[in-house]
Design a protein around this motif. Sequence first.
Motif, short mmCIF file in Angstrom:
data_model
loop_
_atom_site.label_atom_id
_atom_site.label_comp_id
_atom_site.label_asym_id
_atom_site.label_seq_id
_atom_site.Cartn_x
_atom_site.Cartn_y
_atom_site.Cartn_z
N MET A 82 0.96 -1.04 0.86
CA MET A 82 -0.06 -0.28 0.15
C MET A 82 0.64 1.58 -0.13
SD MET A 82 -1.12 0.00 4.22
CE MET A 82 -2.00 2.41 3.61
N TYR A 83 1.72 1.47 0.36
CA TYR A 83 3.17 2.43 0.77
C TYR A 83 3.52 2.79 -0.56
CZ TYR A 83 2.77 1.69 5.74
OH TYR A 83 1.58 1.25 6.76
N LEU A 85 1.97 1.37 -3.53
CA LEU A 85 0.26 1.62 -4.69
C LEU A 85 -0.09 4.09 -4.14
CD1 LEU A 85 -1.33 -0.90 -4.57
CD2 LEU A 85 0.42 -0.53 -6.11
N THR A 86 -0.23 4.40 -3.07
CA THR A 86 0.09 5.32 -2.71
C THR A 86 1.56 6.37 -3.44
OG1 THR A 86 1.11 5.50 -0.55
CG2 THR A 86 -1.18 4.88 -0.55
N LYS A 87 2.49 5.99 -3.43
CA LYS A 87 3.22 6.79 -4.62
C LYS A 87 2.98 7.15 -5.71
CE LYS A 87 5.40 7.22 -0.35
NZ LYS A 87 5.40 8.62 0.23
N PRO A 88 3.31 8.29 -6.45
CA PRO A 88 3.11 8.93 -8.30
C PRO A 88 4.28 8.09 -8.66
CG PRO A 88 4.36 9.88 -6.43
CD PRO A 88 4.02 9.73 -5.43
N ARG A 91 2.42 1.75 -12.38
CA ARG A 91 2.91 0.71 -11.73
C ARG A 91 2.89 -0.18 -12.58
NH1 ARG A 91 -2.56 -0.15 -8.78
NH2 ARG A 91 -2.44 1.53 -7.78
N SER A 233 -6.26 -2.61 -5.17
CA SER A 233 -6.32 -0.98 -4.80
C SER A 233 -6.22 -1.10 -3.55
CB SER A 233 -8.41 -0.72 -4.21
OG SER A 233 -8.59 -2.00 -3.96
N VAL A 234 -6.02 0.38 -3.01
CA VAL A 234 -4.96 0.54 -1.46
C VAL A 234 -6.14 -0.69 -0.54
CG1 VAL A 234 -4.52 2.23 0.11
CG2 VAL A 234 -3.91 2.37 -2.58
N GLU A 238 -4.47 -3.53 1.91
CA GLU A 238 -4.40 -3.18 3.50
C GLU A 238 -5.01 -4.36 4.39
OE1 GLU A 238 -4.74 1.19 4.68
OE2 GLU A 238 -7.13 0.43 4.08
#
Length: 238
Positions: A82-83, A85-88, A91, A233-234, A238
């Motif tokens: 998740m860390y 995936l939340t960055k720009p 993929r 998805s984030v 989780e």
Amino acid sequence: MNPTIAMITFRSMLGRRRALLLLALPALLVVLAVALRVTGSNDLDVSAGVLQRFGLATLLPLLALIAGTGVIGPEIDDGQIMYVLTKPIPRQVVVLTKLAVAVVLVAAFAAVPTLMAGLLMSGTTEGMAVAFTAGVLVGGIAYSAVFVALAVVSRNAVTIGLLYALVWETLLGNFAPGAKSASIQQWALSVTDALTGASPVASTVDLAVAVPLLLAVTLAGTALAVVRLRSLSVASAE
């Protein structure tokens, strides 16, 4: 390729118990090669058999499985992905970086020991050591792409990978010619066969067929991993 992700992944892979397996398996191959050299049992037929059955058919898929699933699977399982995936970060960059790390690990822990073992047993005779090293490299890239994709798609990637490597390629391959030909192992062996004149080395697949198949599997595995990671998805991470 993202250097930060690559560095973190290398640190993670080489700092876990997986590192022991990464070291233990190739060490067995080198020790076996030394033993055969010392006892004088390292004729061309024996050397080819060891490099094919132990190096290409056993060491390579197992190491690729450890590396391919290990570079991303644990992060998905424990939610650390998740860390990322939340960055720009696109993929495809994440997947290509993870795949690159897996390939480097396979090259270091499978291809290099294969070259060492080949030189110990047969020297430069018929270029067999270099030929098997090349086969391990191209096969390692394809295996890594498949196993990275499996790690993204399924939490049971290791089990599925073992079933493919041990059941499909090894067990069924000995009884069903079709299964034997439809395997990364045989495609990699085809590359080896093309690079050496050693008679004990023979693949059931022509090089003109093996190379496109290796490329197709590599691209398909990479594309599948990218598509699946995009849909992750984030919240699900989780």
